[in-house]
Every structure is written in structure tokens, then in C-alpha cells.
Design an enzyme around this catalytic site. Structure first.
Site, PDB file in Angstrom:
ATOM      1  N   LYS A 147      11.542   2.561  -2.555  1.00 11.65           N
ATOM      2  CA  LYS A 147      10.708   3.410  -1.615  1.00 11.65           C
ATOM      3  C   LYS A 147      10.386   4.876  -2.641  1.00 11.65           C
ATOM      4  CE  LYS A 147      10.819   0.871   2.475  1.00 11.65           C
ATOM      5  NZ  LYS A 147      11.765  -0.067   2.244  1.00 11.65           N
TER       6      LYS A 147
HETATM    7  C1  PLP Z   1      11.607  -1.312   2.412  1.00 17.49           C
HETATM    8  C2  PLP Z   1      12.338  -2.325   1.849  1.00 17.49           C
HETATM    9  C3  PLP Z   1      12.183  -3.656   1.537  1.00 17.49           C
HETATM   10  C4  PLP Z   1      10.908  -4.407   2.328  1.00 17.49           C
HETATM   11  O1  PLP Z   1       9.716  -3.570   1.629  1.00 17.49           O
HETATM   12  P1  PLP Z   1       8.130  -4.179   2.223  1.00 17.49           P
HETATM   13  O2  PLP Z   1       7.363  -3.150   2.050  1.00 17.49           O
HETATM   14  O3  PLP Z   1       8.434  -4.378   3.800  1.00 17.49           O
HETATM   15  O4  PLP Z   1       7.891  -5.331   1.473  1.00 17.49           O
HETATM   16  C5  PLP Z   1      13.102  -4.358   0.760  1.00 17.49           C
HETATM   17  N1  PLP Z   1      13.980  -4.056   0.308  1.00 17.49           N
HETATM   18  C6  PLP Z   1      14.562  -2.648   0.556  1.00 17.49           C
HETATM   19  C7  PLP Z   1      15.706  -2.305  -0.179  1.00 17.49           C
HETATM   20  C8  PLP Z   1      13.688  -2.010   1.099  1.00 17.49           C
HETATM   21  O5  PLP Z   1      14.124  -0.498   1.390  1.00 17.49           O
END
Ligand code: PLP
Length: 462
Positions: free
Chosen positions: A112
Site C-alpha cells: 500500500k
Molecule cells: C490490501 C492488501 C491486499 C489486497 O489488496 P486489494 O487492493 O484488495 O487487491 C493484499 N495483500 C496485502 C498485504 C494488503 O495489505
């Protein structure tokens, strides 16, 4: 570039307004009016670019004149200079058919950061340009909150309040959020679940009076800037592998819950990036995988898994895909979303399902299978996957055919989810930045789950 809503009832707005609007005023999601096209020739020119240089080119396509190129370059450079790896999102080769794209080298060790470092800087820029204060309010099940706080801590003109469910996030996630002592950060630990936190946020944003008084802004994964930032690493991985002639049939396997990360891949492909298969990997909360298999989108019972950041029932970015599936027809999307609201499900006809199955291949990973995958790869390659990444890798194993190469997206560093990894008796050494968190004081206010309590806290803080 102008931006519009998936429901077709927002008049065209520019990029900065699109970022500030978050959720579209008609209840839809913001999308670019046109998808910019990248030719093979352009891809050739981009092959030698660094990650930041490439990000600048991709963002320029979506932002054009609204942010002068020099300003945009500075925003991008600042966003990616905080990453620990010079390649920003390096590719790690496991074997001739499988690469892991490590997206976790940012400040909070989860993917993120790729989007939220940029969004944080962008909010700072918008605050300066418009001479306004930006108040960010968000709820998190762990990764988003830590990453959003890192994106804006200490920045002038911005205040951020993040709600998380008290003692229901992983230890490292809690420490990442609560050891931040900048005055513009407020952590509220809510006695309740993540769903309670989300409900409170939703209701506060729906209180138009309150929202406008405090210029409340969102950081959740529906923000268009987040999606755009995530398209960059698909291009980056492709370009690295094209240097080795590995892109004839190049797949991407994406662990997903909110449909954000995989939608970014879909968008990259629509821009002209020759992606072969887009593999949609879910955990046991497999609403999206079922949609790809059966054409039925219907949230079911919540399952707690080892990949909690994908424990999502309603995929908030799904509506963006529906928009393109239905030929960019905002009226059709409105009708479907209304049906979804009324009946709790969406069923698409056979001809649409064929299109979906041309766009994605789905695979859902059982809890034990995700841990087994971690163990197998650790033994075979001495490489430690986190449980989210393991879902993508397990799916890649199942779906990759002969003569194909798959890039599995790695969304978190294994240290963030040590509790699960220990279940397969694997000991890991934490990176020093994570280890250091355990000795720092924590700053958080524990509150009950009523809107009034939260509102009181916010009024004191803002
Ligand atoms: C947020 C997150 C995801 C999922 O992301 P999406 O945007 O829903 O595809 C997968 N793995 C981790 C570690 C995350 O923090």
C-alpha cells in the site's frame, strides 16, 4: 485528463478534484474519461527508465497539464525515495517460469506504500496549491492505516485520524500506527470490529454538514490516485522481463480482496500492456473468484484467514470493472448497483461471463494451502512468502501453463504476519526497522464504538 463517475451523473472534473472527491458524489467511483494508450514503440522507449522515471511517464498520461511536469517529478521522486530498494519494486526470480514482484520495500513493508506515499505527497501539494487544510479520516484492518499515516506524518496542512479495531490488528501493524508521535496524527483504537470502524466512517462521511465543516477526505482504496499509482509496477515488471525476452506470454498473479490491485493490472492491460493472463487469487473469502467462475457476485459469510488484508466481502473497486464490462454505460452500472443494494447479489448473463473469463482466471486458496505454500517455497527456494503473497503464488502454480511466465505480486513482507508463519515452524529475523518498533512508546486513544465519542475526539483534534 477529465474524470467521470461509473454511474455517469458527475460532471467532468480534473485530476485534483477527482482525488479530493474520493467516492463520486453520485455514489459511483471515479474513472478517467478516456484510457490513455501506450504503444509498443513507447514501451520500447520506456525500457531503460528507472521506477521513478517510469512513474512520471505513466502519471503524466493521466494528469497532463494540471500539475506542471517539474512539480509532478518532485512529487514522484519524493514518494519513491523512501523505498529501501533502489529498484523500488524489484523482481525476485524463483525459477524460469515464476518471478515475485516485491512491492513491500516502502516504509510500512506492505504494497500500500506504493500508492499512499504518492497520495500523501499529493495531498500535501494540493493543500499548498489551494491554501486549504486537509483532514483525512479512515478506518483500517491494519495495512492501510499504517501506510496512510506514514504517507502524511509531519506534513503541514494535513491532519489524519485513523480508526482501527482495538487489539484486532497484528502486533506489528498496531505498532506501526501507534508509535508515530507527530502532532498531525490521531490513532483511535475502537472497542469493536473493523466493520464497526467502517460503519462509523461511512456515517460521518454521510453527515454532509460535518464532512464539509472539516473538509473530510478519504484514503481508502477507491481513491483513483491509488489505482493509477498501482498500474506503474505492472509496466515496470513487464519492461524488466522484456529485456530478457520473457514477455511472450507473461501472466500476473494478484492476491486481491478489494479488487484494487488487480483492477490496476486490468487498467494497465487496457492501456496496451500485453499481459497474457491476469490471475485473480483470493483466500477463502472467495467472492471474486466465484464471480469469475459463475458470473454471480454475492458476498457470503465472513471467514477469518491467515491473509487478513484480503478478508473482504464487498470488493469496493468491483464497480470500476463493471463499468468497462458494460461498455462504459453508467446507466447500466447504476441499475446493477441498485439491484445489488436491493437483493445483495449481481448475476451477469452468459455473454458477459465469457468476457469476464477472457479478462481473468480465478483461483481461491484454502487456509492450509496458503501455509503449505509458504513452507514449500521456503524449503525449495529458501524464500519466505507472507500469507497474502502465498495466495498469489499458489494460484500461479495452478494456472501457469507451459511456455508461460508468471509474475506473482508480493504484497507484504513476511515480518508483518509472523503469527501465521510461525504455524509452519519457520523462524524469521525481523528487519531492524520493525524490530525497533517494539521499544517505542505508543500513542493511541481507546474509545467506545459510538459515533458521538468519535465525533468528540475529532472535534478536539481537528
Ligand atoms: C490490501 C492488501 C491486499 C489486497 O489488496 P486489494 O487492493 O484488495 O487487491 C493484499 N495483500 C496485502 C498485504 C494488503 O495489505
Amino acid at each position: 485528463m477529465d474524470y467521470v463517475s461509473t454511474r455517469g451523473k458527475v460532471k467532468e472534473i480534473g485530476f485534483m478534484d477527482a482525488v479530493l472527491m474520493g467516492l463520486a458524489d453520485d455514489g459511483g467511483l471515479i474513472i478517467p474519461k478516456h484510457i490513455p494508450q501506450v504503444t509498443t514503440e513507447t514501451l520500447g522507449k520506456w525500457q531503460q527508465l528507472s521506477y521513478s522515471e517510469l512513474a512520471l511517464e505513466v502519471f503524466s498520461l493521466f494528469i497532463q497539464d494540471e500539475i506542471p511536469r517539474n512539480d509532478l517529478k518532485e512529487l514522484v521522486d519524493n514518494s519513491y525515495s523512501t523505498f529501501r530498494d533502489p529498484a523500488v519494486t524489484p523482481l525476485h526470480k524463483l525459477n524460469d517460469e515464476l518471478y515475485v514482484l516485491e512491492l513491500f520495500h516502502g516504509p510500512t513493508f506492505a504494497f500500500k506504500d506504493v500508492a499512499l506515499q504518492f497520495l500523501g505527497n499529493l495531498y500535501g501539494y494540493i493543500s499548498r496549491k489551494t491554501d486549504s487544510i486537509i483532514h483525512i479520516l479512515g478506518a483500517t484492518s491494519g495495512d492501510t492505516g499504517a501506510s496512510a499515516i506514514e504517507g502524511v506524518r509531519g506534513k503541514e496542512g494535513i491532519r489524519i485520524c485513523i480508526l482501527h479495531p482495538h487489539q484486532k490488528v497484528s502486533k506489528v501493524q498496531e505498532l506501526q500506527m501507534t508509535t508515530v508521535d507527530d502532532a498531525n496524527v490521531l490513532n483511535l483504537a475502537v472497542e469493536g470490529t473493523f466493520d464497526d470502524c467502517q460503519r462509523i466512517i461511512k456515517e460521518l462521511f454521510a453527515d454532509v454538514d460535518f464532512k464539509h465543516r472539516y473538509h473530510l477526505r478519504a484514503i481508502n482504496s477507491i481513491n483513483i490516485a491509488r489505482i493509477l499509482a498501482q498500474t506503474v509496477y505492472y509496466f515496470y515488471a513487464y519492461l524488466q522481463l522484456s529485456k530478457e525476452n520473457k514477455t511472450d506470454k507473461l501472466n500476473f498473479s494478484v492476491p486481491t480482496g478489494n479488487f484494487g490491485d488487480i483492477f490496476a493490472g486490468y487498467l494497465a492491460r487496457k492501456m496496451g500492456l500485453p499481459i497474457h493472463k491476469l490471475i485473480l487469487a483470493t483466500n477463502e473469502n472467495n467472492i471474486l473468484e466465484r464471480f469469475v467462475r459463475e458470473g454471480v457476485y454475492e458476498p457470503g459469510a465472513f471467514r477469518g484467514t491467515y491473509s487478513p488484508s484480503m478478508d473482504i466481502q464487498v470488493a469496493s473497486n468491483f464497480e470500476r470493472y463493471l463499468f468497462y464490462l458494460y461498455g462504459e454505460d453508467g446507466q447500466a452500472v447504476s441499475t446493477i448497483m441498485q439491484q445489488f443494494k436491493d437483493t445483495g447479489r449481481v448475476v451477469i448473463p452468459a455473454d458477459k461471463l465469457q468476457l469476464v473469463q477472457a479478462d481473468f482466471v480465478g483461483y481461491s486458496v484454502e487456509n492450509e494451502e496458503s501455509l503449505d505454500t509458504i513452507r514449500t517455497y521456503y524449503d525449495k527456494y529458501n524464500y519466505l512468502l507472507d500469507p497474502h503473497t502465498a495466495c498469489g503464488v499458489a494460484a500461479a502454480d495452478k494456472i501457469t501453463a507451459d511456455n508461460e511466465v508468471t509474475v506473482a505480486l508480493s504484497t507484504a513482507h513476511p515480518a508483518k504476519f509472523d503469527e501465521s508463519i510461525q504455524l509452519r515452524s519457520i523462524e524469521q529475523v525481523f528487519p531492524q526497522q520493525i524490530q525497533a518498533l517494539f521499544n517505542k512508546p505508543q500513542f493511541q486513544t481507546v474509545v467506545g464504538g459510538t459515533n458521538n465519542e468519535i465525533q468528540d475526539q475529532l472535534e478536539k483534534f481537528f
